[in-house]
Design a protein around this motif. Structure first.
Motif, mmCIF file in Angstrom:
data_model
loop_
_atom_site.group_PDB
_atom_site.id
_atom_site.type_symbol
_atom_site.label_atom_id
_atom_site.label_comp_id
_atom_site.label_asym_id
_atom_site.label_seq_id
_atom_site.Cartn_x
_atom_site.Cartn_y
_atom_site.Cartn_z
ATOM 1 N N ILE A 1 45.950 -29.804 35.646
ATOM 2 C CA ILE A 1 46.684 -28.678 36.245
ATOM 3 C C ILE A 1 46.995 -27.644 35.165
ATOM 4 N N ASP A 2 46.975 -26.383 35.563
ATOM 5 C CA ASP A 2 47.342 -25.291 34.659
ATOM 6 C C ASP A 2 48.871 -25.214 34.633
ATOM 7 N N THR A 3 49.464 -25.452 33.479
ATOM 8 C CA THR A 3 50.930 -25.546 33.386
ATOM 9 C C THR A 3 51.601 -24.195 33.118
ATOM 10 N N ARG A 4 50.830 -23.138 32.949
ATOM 11 C CA ARG A 4 51.444 -21.846 32.601
ATOM 12 C C ARG A 4 52.468 -21.365 33.638
ATOM 13 N N PRO A 5 52.190 -21.542 34.963
ATOM 14 C CA PRO A 5 53.213 -21.095 35.925
ATOM 15 C C PRO A 5 54.545 -21.839 35.770
ATOM 16 N N LEU A 6 54.487 -23.108 35.341
ATOM 17 C CA LEU A 6 55.733 -23.866 35.152
ATOM 18 C C LEU A 6 56.500 -23.340 33.940
ATOM 19 N N VAL A 7 55.761 -22.976 32.896
ATOM 20 C CA VAL A 7 56.407 -22.397 31.711
ATOM 21 C C VAL A 7 57.127 -21.106 32.112
ATOM 22 N N THR A 8 56.425 -20.269 32.863
ATOM 23 C CA THR A 8 57.014 -18.990 33.285
ATOM 24 C C THR A 8 58.236 -19.225 34.174
ATOM 25 N N ALA A 9 58.114 -20.191 35.085
ATOM 26 C CA ALA A 9 59.227 -20.446 36.016
ATOM 27 C C ALA A 9 60.487 -20.884 35.266
ATOM 28 N N TRP A 10 60.333 -21.791 34.287
ATOM 29 C CA TRP A 10 61.506 -22.273 33.536
ATOM 30 C C TRP A 10 62.047 -21.167 32.627
ATOM 31 N N ASP A 11 61.160 -20.384 32.055
ATOM 32 C CA ASP A 11 61.598 -19.276 31.199
ATOM 33 C C ASP A 11 62.377 -18.251 32.028
ATOM 34 N N ASN A 12 61.867 -17.930 33.215
ATOM 35 C CA ASN A 12 62.570 -16.977 34.079
ATOM 36 C C ASN A 12 63.933 -17.528 34.480
ATOM 37 N N TYR A 13 63.989 -18.824 34.751
ATOM 38 C CA TYR A 13 65.256 -19.418 35.171
ATOM 39 C C TYR A 13 66.289 -19.336 34.033
ATOM 40 N N ILE A 14 65.844 -19.676 32.829
ATOM 41 C CA ILE A 14 66.759 -19.598 31.672
ATOM 42 C C ILE A 14 67.268 -18.165 31.523
ATOM 43 N N THR A 15 66.338 -17.214 31.606
ATOM 44 C CA THR A 15 66.695 -15.811 31.400
ATOM 45 C C THR A 15 67.698 -15.330 32.446
ATOM 46 N N ALA A 16 67.522 -15.794 33.676
ATOM 47 C CA ALA A 16 68.363 -15.291 34.771
ATOM 48 C C ALA A 16 69.720 -15.988 34.842
ATOM 49 N N ASN A 17 69.912 -17.035 34.069
ATOM 50 C CA ASN A 17 71.136 -17.816 34.202
ATOM 51 C C ASN A 17 71.852 -17.962 32.864
ATOM 52 N N SER A 18 72.786 -17.037 32.637
ATOM 53 C CA SER A 18 73.459 -16.993 31.333
ATOM 54 C C SER A 18 74.259 -18.257 31.037
ATOM 55 N N GLN A 19 74.625 -19.020 32.089
ATOM 56 C CA GLN A 19 75.390 -20.240 31.806
ATOM 57 C C GLN A 19 74.571 -21.229 30.979
ATOM 58 N N LEU A 20 73.247 -21.031 30.968
ATOM 59 C CA LEU A 20 72.416 -21.931 30.167
ATOM 60 C C LEU A 20 72.540 -21.654 28.671
ATOM 61 N N SER A 21 73.263 -20.588 28.317
ATOM 62 C CA SER A 21 73.523 -20.369 26.889
ATOM 63 C C SER A 21 74.376 -21.512 26.345
ATOM 64 N N GLY A 22 74.987 -22.293 27.245
ATOM 65 C CA GLY A 22 75.757 -23.476 26.823
ATOM 66 C C GLY A 22 74.875 -24.624 26.375
ATOM 67 N N LEU A 23 73.580 -24.545 26.658
ATOM 68 C CA LEU A 23 72.671 -25.613 26.227
ATOM 69 C C LEU A 23 72.593 -25.649 24.706
ATOM 70 N N SER A 24 72.343 -26.821 24.185
ATOM 71 C CA SER A 24 72.052 -26.907 22.760
ATOM 72 C C SER A 24 70.819 -26.049 22.490
ATOM 73 N N ALA A 25 70.810 -25.336 21.346
ATOM 74 C CA ALA A 25 69.627 -24.529 21.007
ATOM 75 C C ALA A 25 68.397 -25.421 20.877
ATOM 76 N N LYS A 26 68.646 -26.720 20.710
ATOM 77 C CA LYS A 26 67.519 -27.641 20.535
ATOM 78 C C LYS A 26 67.075 -28.278 21.849
#
Ligand code: SF4
Length: 506
Positions: free
Chosen positions: A134-159
């Motif tokens: 399977i081509d995983t690029r759409p999943l990378v984009t989906a998770w990246d978009n989700y992180i970008t759209a949800n500032s509460q994820l800034s609480g995640l460890s940078a790692k």
């Protein structure tokens, strides 16, 4: 295209002039984990890291990065082991408007509060690998978009790190990540097996056996992050790693809480076990056919992941002239030039070589890794990069390799540049000898399949004697291995490291 390049350069210099050189900039704070907007001080200046989700970037972005590296940094960029790019030796803040322009080109994160979160990893051959499920690029984009759209994820460890493996030839499922999705085939349908980082530090994610359809990956990622965030103490500056939260909550309990947030049941399926394709780590080097007819990709060797700005610009030019205008960075600190038609192969080869680069698997640099060393990091006992390059220069004329041998220089036990065991690890140390401090390396050989961090300790060697020792070790491997397919690790396992002492007459 020259016109595009000219226009970016004009914009870049106009913006710089407009804002004034050295005018304070958008370096919104110093952290231990850098981003484009979270610079980190290092021995050699400020370090800025640009997230490149999936490691894929276009020629316009390459030019923007090259301009920043020239204007503000040391005139080069380093590809990291998460397929990010780092600009080092920054001695003045980067102009805010320039950064904004770079952001508009799709680099860094448009939401600066989450810019420092670890880059999303996927196979550099996603979408072009003839064997991938399977081509995983759409999943990378989906998770990246989700992180970008949800500032509460800034609480995640940078790692907090996520990886998608499409099940192809160039696998990334054995890279160190908190969460791994590895594609498998079950009754003719593609699923992802979920891997989670649990237990001891520094171990690859463990296969949970949970099977997920591609559509279930994003919802479970959201739930995994949500339970993690719910456990953290928001007032604490220390962000626990996902592994620590799972260990503390308990594996079953953590998964139960994840399940409560999902609209589908988590189920384990009967499939083959998690397959780690560590032996294929450097198979992307060289020229390879893509899944698309008549198209090829070039796996280009970058000495210690470094690219001079003229090389970035040259590769961007090549990507536009012959390919689809994109470059792909790999977690092995190399890069791919993709979508090259068969009839252009010879031209691309000679133009790559004119840039001082090559695609040869026999190039010792293809699997040579070094952390920043004492030029960039106060914790380092040695100048790892310089010693690695000296070794590579020496070996070039003394040993002809026909398959890659992974040699890893680390300035201390933290081993930032490579988290998994290498074929040969060189751990920088200093010793006192006749009233003077001597730099050298503890030599380890990978033998235990990650049971020990670096493998078995072989001996100490001074910097001066290192090239001759490694030459001996490689020559013994080349002449005593069973056949061309016996890897360095398999050879060491069979042969035993004490034999080398006899060869060396020690
Ligand atoms: S491995 Fe150690 S010496 Fe090297 S960069 Fe990391 S902390 Fe510094």
């Amino acid at each position: 295209m020259p016109i595009l390049r000219l226009s970016f350069r004009i914009i870049f210099h106009l913006l710089s002039a407009l804002h004034g050189e050295g005018v304070p900039v958008l370096l919104s704070g110093f952290t231990k984990c850098p981003g484009l907007f979270y610079a980190t001080p290092a021995q050699d200046g400020i370090l800025s890291r640009i997230r490149i989700p999936g490691g894929i970037l276009n020629s316009q972005q390459c030019r923007a990065i090259a301009d920043i590296a020239d204007q503000y940094g040391g005139g080069y960029v380093d590809v990291t082991n998460r397929a990010n790019l780092q600009i080092r030796e920054i001695h003045q803040g980067i102009n805010a408007l320039v950064l904004k322009h770079v952001q508009d080109l799709g680099l860094g994160c448009s939401n600066t509060t989450v810019d420092q979160i670890r880059n999303i990893m996927t196979s550099p051959t996603a979408g072009i690998d003839p064997q991938e499920l399977i081509d995983t690029r759409p999943l990378v984009t989906a998770w990246d978009n989700y992180i970008t759209a949800n500032s509460q994820l800034s609480g995640l460890s940078a790692k907090f790190s996520v990886c998608f493996d499409g099940g192809g030839i160039v696998s990334v499922s054995d890279r160190i990540n908190d969460i791994v999705f590895a594609a498998v085939l079950v009754d003719g349908k593609v699923y992802f097996r979920l891997g989670l980082s649990v237990g001891a530090k520094g171990k690859p994610a463990q296969d949970t056996g949970i099977l997920l359809s591609p559509e279930q990956c994003l919802p479970i990622l959201i739930a995994l992050a949500d339970v993690y965030l719910g456990y953290l103490d928001p007032s604490s500056k220390h962000k626990l790693r996902l592994r620590e939260v799972i260990n503390s909550l308990g594996y079953e309990n953590y998964l139960q809480q994840v399940q409560q947030r999902l609209a589908f049941p988590l189920s384990c399926g009967k499939t083959e076990t998690w397959i780690e394709k560590t032996a294929t780590n450097y198979h992307h080097i060289g020229i390879h056919p893509q899944s698309q007819p008549n198209l090829f990709y070039f796996g280009v060797v970058l000495p210690l992941g470094r690219l001079e700005t003229m090389q970035i610009l040259g590769l961007a030019e090549l990507a536009e002239k012959y390919g689809s205008g994109t470059l792909r960075l790999t977690p092995w600190q190399n890069l791919l030039l993709t979508d090259i038609p068969q009839q252009a192969i010879a031209n691309v080869q000679s133009e790559i070589s004119a840039l001082g680069l090559d695609c040869a698997i026999s190039n010792i640099n293809s699997a040579l890794v070094a952390c920043s060393g004492n030029k960039g990091c106060a914790a380092s006992a040695t100048d790892t990069k310089k010693d690695a390059l000296t070794l590579a220069e020496y070996l070039k004329t003394h040993v002809a390799l026909d398959s890659p041998v992974n040699i890893h220089f680390s300035g201390c036990t933290k081993s930032c540049a490579q988290h998994h065991q290498s074929d040969i690890t060189l751990l920088g140390v200093t010793i006192e000898e006749e009233n003077r401090t001597v730099e050298g390396y503890r030599v380890y050989v990978g033998i235990d399949n990650n049971e020990q961090k670096f493998g078995r300790e072989y001996q100490f060697v001074t910097v001066a004697k290192l090239p001759a020792l490694i030459e001996q070790m490689l020559l013994v491997y080349k002449t005593q291995r069973l056949n061309l397919d016996e890897t360095f690790k398999e050879f060491v396992h069979r042969y035993g490291i004490s034999q080398w002492s006899i060869v060396n007459g020690q």
